[in-house]
Design a protein around this motif. Structure first.
Motif, PDB file in Angstrom:
ATOM      1  N   LEU A  11     -74.452   9.656  -0.514  1.00 53.51           N
ATOM      2  CA  LEU A  11     -74.711   9.932   0.898  1.00 53.51           C
ATOM      3  C   LEU A  11     -73.396   9.929   1.657  1.00 53.51           C
ATOM      4  CD1 LEU A  11     -77.768   7.552   1.426  1.00 53.51           C
ATOM      5  CD2 LEU A  11     -77.769   9.933   0.666  1.00 53.51           C
ATOM      6  N   GLU A  12     -73.261  10.851   2.574  1.00 52.59           N
ATOM      7  CA  GLU A  12     -72.052  10.957   3.380  1.00 52.59           C
ATOM      8  C   GLU A  12     -72.405  10.734   4.842  1.00 52.59           C
ATOM      9  OE1 GLU A  12     -68.996  11.547   2.162  1.00 52.59           O
ATOM     10  OE2 GLU A  12     -69.612  11.930   0.112  1.00 52.59           O
ATOM     11  N   THR A  13     -71.565  10.002   5.523  1.00 50.20           N
ATOM     12  CA  THR A  13     -71.639   9.865   6.968  1.00 50.20           C
ATOM     13  C   THR A  13     -70.258  10.256   7.491  1.00 50.20           C
ATOM     14  OG1 THR A  13     -70.851   7.581   7.153  1.00 50.20           O
ATOM     15  CG2 THR A  13     -73.201   7.872   6.645  1.00 50.20           C
ATOM     16  N   PRO A  14     -70.072  10.285   8.794  1.00 50.86           N
ATOM     17  CA  PRO A  14     -68.738  10.665   9.274  1.00 50.86           C
ATOM     18  C   PRO A  14     -67.600   9.805   8.715  1.00 50.86           C
ATOM     19  CG  PRO A  14     -70.304  10.787  11.061  1.00 50.86           C
ATOM     20  CD  PRO A  14     -71.041  10.175   9.888  1.00 50.86           C
ATOM     21  N   ARG A  15     -67.860   8.501   8.491  1.00 49.63           N
ATOM     22  CA  ARG A  15     -66.771   7.625   8.031  1.00 49.63           C
ATOM     23  C   ARG A  15     -67.007   6.983   6.678  1.00 49.63           C
ATOM     24  NH1 ARG A  15     -66.018   3.228  12.265  1.00 49.63           N
ATOM     25  NH2 ARG A  15     -68.276   3.221  12.144  1.00 49.63           N
ATOM     26  N   LEU A  16     -68.217   7.144   6.124  1.00 49.24           N
ATOM     27  CA  LEU A  16     -68.576   6.414   4.904  1.00 49.24           C
ATOM     28  C   LEU A  16     -69.110   7.323   3.819  1.00 49.24           C
ATOM     29  CD1 LEU A  16     -70.470   3.459   6.616  1.00 49.24           C
ATOM     30  CD2 LEU A  16     -68.091   3.475   5.816  1.00 49.24           C
ATOM     31  N   HIS A  17     -68.999   6.805   2.622  1.00 50.14           N
ATOM     32  CA  HIS A  17     -69.527   7.437   1.413  1.00 50.14           C
ATOM     33  C   HIS A  17     -70.398   6.362   0.766  1.00 50.14           C
ATOM     34  CE1 HIS A  17     -69.211  10.110  -2.082  1.00 50.14           C
ATOM     35  NE2 HIS A  17     -68.961   9.059  -2.825  1.00 50.14           N
ATOM     36  N   LEU A  18     -71.707   6.580   0.651  1.00 52.25           N
ATOM     37  CA  LEU A  18     -72.610   5.643  -0.021  1.00 52.25           C
ATOM     38  C   LEU A  18     -72.873   6.208  -1.409  1.00 52.25           C
ATOM     39  CD1 LEU A  18     -72.935   4.938   3.013  1.00 52.25           C
ATOM     40  CD2 LEU A  18     -75.261   4.277   2.467  1.00 52.25           C
ATOM     41  N   ARG A  19     -72.509   5.452  -2.423  1.00 55.03           N
ATOM     42  CA  ARG A  19     -72.520   5.948  -3.801  1.00 55.03           C
ATOM     43  C   ARG A  19     -73.029   4.865  -4.736  1.00 55.03           C
ATOM     44  NH1 ARG A  19     -68.741   2.899  -5.926  1.00 55.03           N
ATOM     45  NH2 ARG A  19     -66.846   2.367  -4.770  1.00 55.03           N
ATOM     46  N   SER A  20     -73.136   5.211  -6.003  1.00 52.85           N
ATOM     47  CA  SER A  20     -73.520   4.236  -7.023  1.00 52.85           C
ATOM     48  C   SER A  20     -72.405   3.210  -7.207  1.00 52.85           C
ATOM     49  CB  SER A  20     -73.760   4.934  -8.358  1.00 52.85           C
ATOM     50  OG  SER A  20     -74.785   5.880  -8.241  1.00 52.85           O
ATOM     51  N   PHE A  21     -72.792   2.004  -7.607  1.00 52.18           N
ATOM     52  CA  PHE A  21     -71.804   0.996  -7.967  1.00 52.18           C
ATOM     53  C   PHE A  21     -71.180   1.369  -9.299  1.00 52.18           C
ATOM     54  CE2 PHE A  21     -74.205  -1.465  -4.934  1.00 52.18           C
ATOM     55  CZ  PHE A  21     -73.258  -2.292  -4.360  1.00 52.18           C
ATOM     56  N   GLY A  22     -69.891   1.069  -9.456  1.00 51.65           N
ATOM     57  CA  GLY A  22     -69.200   1.347 -10.705  1.00 51.65           C
ATOM     58  C   GLY A  22     -68.326   0.172 -11.113  1.00 51.65           C
ATOM     59  N   ALA A  23     -67.847   0.208 -12.341  1.00 53.94           N
ATOM     60  CA  ALA A  23     -67.023  -0.884 -12.880  1.00 53.94           C
ATOM     61  C   ALA A  23     -65.782  -1.143 -12.020  1.00 53.94           C
ATOM     62  CB  ALA A  23     -66.614  -0.558 -14.317  1.00 53.94           C
ATOM     63  N   ASP A  24     -65.258  -0.113 -11.376  1.00 51.97           N
ATOM     64  CA  ASP A  24     -64.070  -0.285 -10.531  1.00 51.97           C
ATOM     65  C   ASP A  24     -64.348  -1.128  -9.286  1.00 51.97           C
ATOM     66  OD1 ASP A  24     -62.683   1.260 -12.307  1.00 51.97           O
ATOM     67  OD2 ASP A  24     -62.680   3.063 -11.059  1.00 51.97           O
ATOM     68  N   ASP A  25     -65.621  -1.360  -8.971  1.00 56.12           N
ATOM     69  CA  ASP A  25     -65.987  -2.143  -7.789  1.00 56.12           C
ATOM     70  C   ASP A  25     -65.971  -3.650  -8.044  1.00 56.12           C
ATOM     71  OD1 ASP A  25     -66.502   0.202  -6.301  1.00 56.12           O
ATOM     72  OD2 ASP A  25     -68.518   0.318  -7.135  1.00 56.12           O
ATOM     73  N   LYS A  26     -65.850  -4.049  -9.299  1.00 54.82           N
ATOM     74  CA  LYS A  26     -66.039  -5.457  -9.663  1.00 54.82           C
ATOM     75  C   LYS A  26     -65.158  -6.422  -8.874  1.00 54.82           C
ATOM     76  CE  LYS A  26     -64.420  -7.410 -13.406  1.00 54.82           C
ATOM     77  NZ  LYS A  26     -64.139  -7.780 -14.789  1.00 54.82           N
ATOM     78  N   ASP A  27     -63.874  -6.192  -8.843  1.00 60.62           N
ATOM     79  CA  ASP A  27     -62.976  -7.151  -8.180  1.00 60.62           C
ATOM     80  C   ASP A  27     -63.258  -7.274  -6.686  1.00 60.62           C
ATOM     81  OD1 ASP A  27     -61.784  -7.668 -10.619  1.00 60.62           O
ATOM     82  OD2 ASP A  27     -60.088  -6.316 -10.272  1.00 60.62           O
ATOM     83  N   SER A  52     -68.821 -12.486 -13.748  1.00 65.87           N
ATOM     84  CA  SER A  52     -70.006 -12.244 -14.582  1.00 65.87           C
ATOM     85  C   SER A  52     -71.195 -11.790 -13.734  1.00 65.87           C
ATOM     86  CB  SER A  52     -70.373 -13.497 -15.390  1.00 65.87           C
ATOM     87  OG  SER A  52     -70.840 -14.531 -14.539  1.00 65.87           O
ATOM     88  N   HIS A  53     -71.308 -12.313 -12.516  1.00 65.63           N
ATOM     89  CA  HIS A  53     -72.375 -11.867 -11.613  1.00 65.63           C
ATOM     90  C   HIS A  53     -72.159 -10.405 -11.220  1.00 65.63           C
ATOM     91  CE1 HIS A  53     -72.446 -16.325 -10.676  1.00 65.63           C
ATOM     92  NE2 HIS A  53     -73.638 -16.084 -11.176  1.00 65.63           N
ATOM     93  N   ALA A  54     -70.920 -10.056 -10.906  1.00 72.21           N
ATOM     94  CA  ALA A  54     -70.614  -8.677 -10.515  1.00 72.21           C
ATOM     95  C   ALA A  54     -70.883  -7.710 -11.666  1.00 72.21           C
ATOM     96  CB  ALA A  54     -69.161  -8.567 -10.056  1.00 72.21           C
ATOM     97  N   GLU A  55     -70.483  -8.076 -12.871  1.00 73.61           N
ATOM     98  CA  GLU A  55     -70.718  -7.211 -14.030  1.00 73.61           C
ATOM     99  C   GLU A  55     -72.214  -7.004 -14.253  1.00 73.61           C
ATOM    100  OE1 GLU A  55     -68.575  -9.303 -17.071  1.00 73.61           O
ATOM    101  OE2 GLU A  55     -66.634  -8.637 -16.286  1.00 73.61           O
ATOM    102  N   ALA A  56     -73.001  -8.077 -14.153  1.00 73.65           N
ATOM    103  CA  ALA A  56     -74.449  -7.971 -14.332  1.00 73.65           C
ATOM    104  C   ALA A  56     -75.072  -7.088 -13.248  1.00 73.65           C
ATOM    105  CB  ALA A  56     -75.085  -9.361 -14.324  1.00 73.65           C
TER     106      ALA A  56
END
Length: 180
Positions: A11-27, A52-56
């Motif tokens: 999903l796109e808004t003027p300032r945001l991108h709403l997308r699936s979570f990915g491994a790069d989001d963990k940290d 471990s919570h983020a990975e799950a």
């Protein structure tokens, strides 16, 4: 119905991108949800939150793409710099879908929550044909209450928290019913 393969797109808004979570989001996910000012407003986040919570969470999101049965979860990304700034979900709950979200504290009071929740609300109503969406806000989280009111949610009363760890805390119940 699994809508991901047929009609789901970020999903796109003027300032945001709403997308699936990915491994790069963990940290960033761990950093945000370890912040006590964020986590104390979220009923279903383990404390303390770790990798471990983020990975799950990320694996569970990948196993359960958006659909009428499982709802939807989105990573919130700022379009201008691609920064992961929060998360949002619409999950099944008692003949409705429950909205939950968080933002990195550095992104508070900038309109991002209203923008992200508004986009997810539109997606839930139009693509997933959700009829009723509820949201629960801890009493001291007046910013989230204002976001919901701005988007047309109606205050429905005060309730006890449904989580064991927060059983003594009261929550404000808000509801959005699909216009006929």
């Amino acid at each position: 119905m699994n809508v991901r393969s047929k009609i789901f797109a970020p999903l796109e808004t003027p300032r945001l991108h709403l997308r699936s979570f990915g491994a790069d989001d963990k940290d960033a996910l761990v950093a945000q949800l370890k912040d006590p000012l964020i986590s104390k407003q979220l009923a279903f986040v383990p404390h303390p939150y770790d990798a471990s919570h983020a990975e799950a969470w990320i694996k569970d999101c990948a196993r359960n793409p958006p659909g009428k049965i499982v709802g939807c979860r989105f990573a919130i990304e700022r379009r201008e710099d691609g920064s992961f700034i929060g998360g949002l979900g619409l999950m099944p709950r008692e003949r409705a879908f429950e909205l939950g979200y968080w933002l990195d504290r550095r992104c508070w009071r900038q309109g991002y929550a209203t923008e992200a929740v508004g986009a997810a609300l539109a997606f839930g109503l139009s693509v997933l044909a959700m009829q009723r969406i509820v949201a629960f806000v801890f009493m001291r989280n007046s910013a989230s209450a204002r976001v919901l009111a701005r988007l047309g949610f109606t205050y429905r009363g005060l309730e006890d928290s449904t989580t064991q760890s927060d059983a003594s805390r009261k929550v404000l119940r808000y509801e959005f019913v699909r216009p006929e």
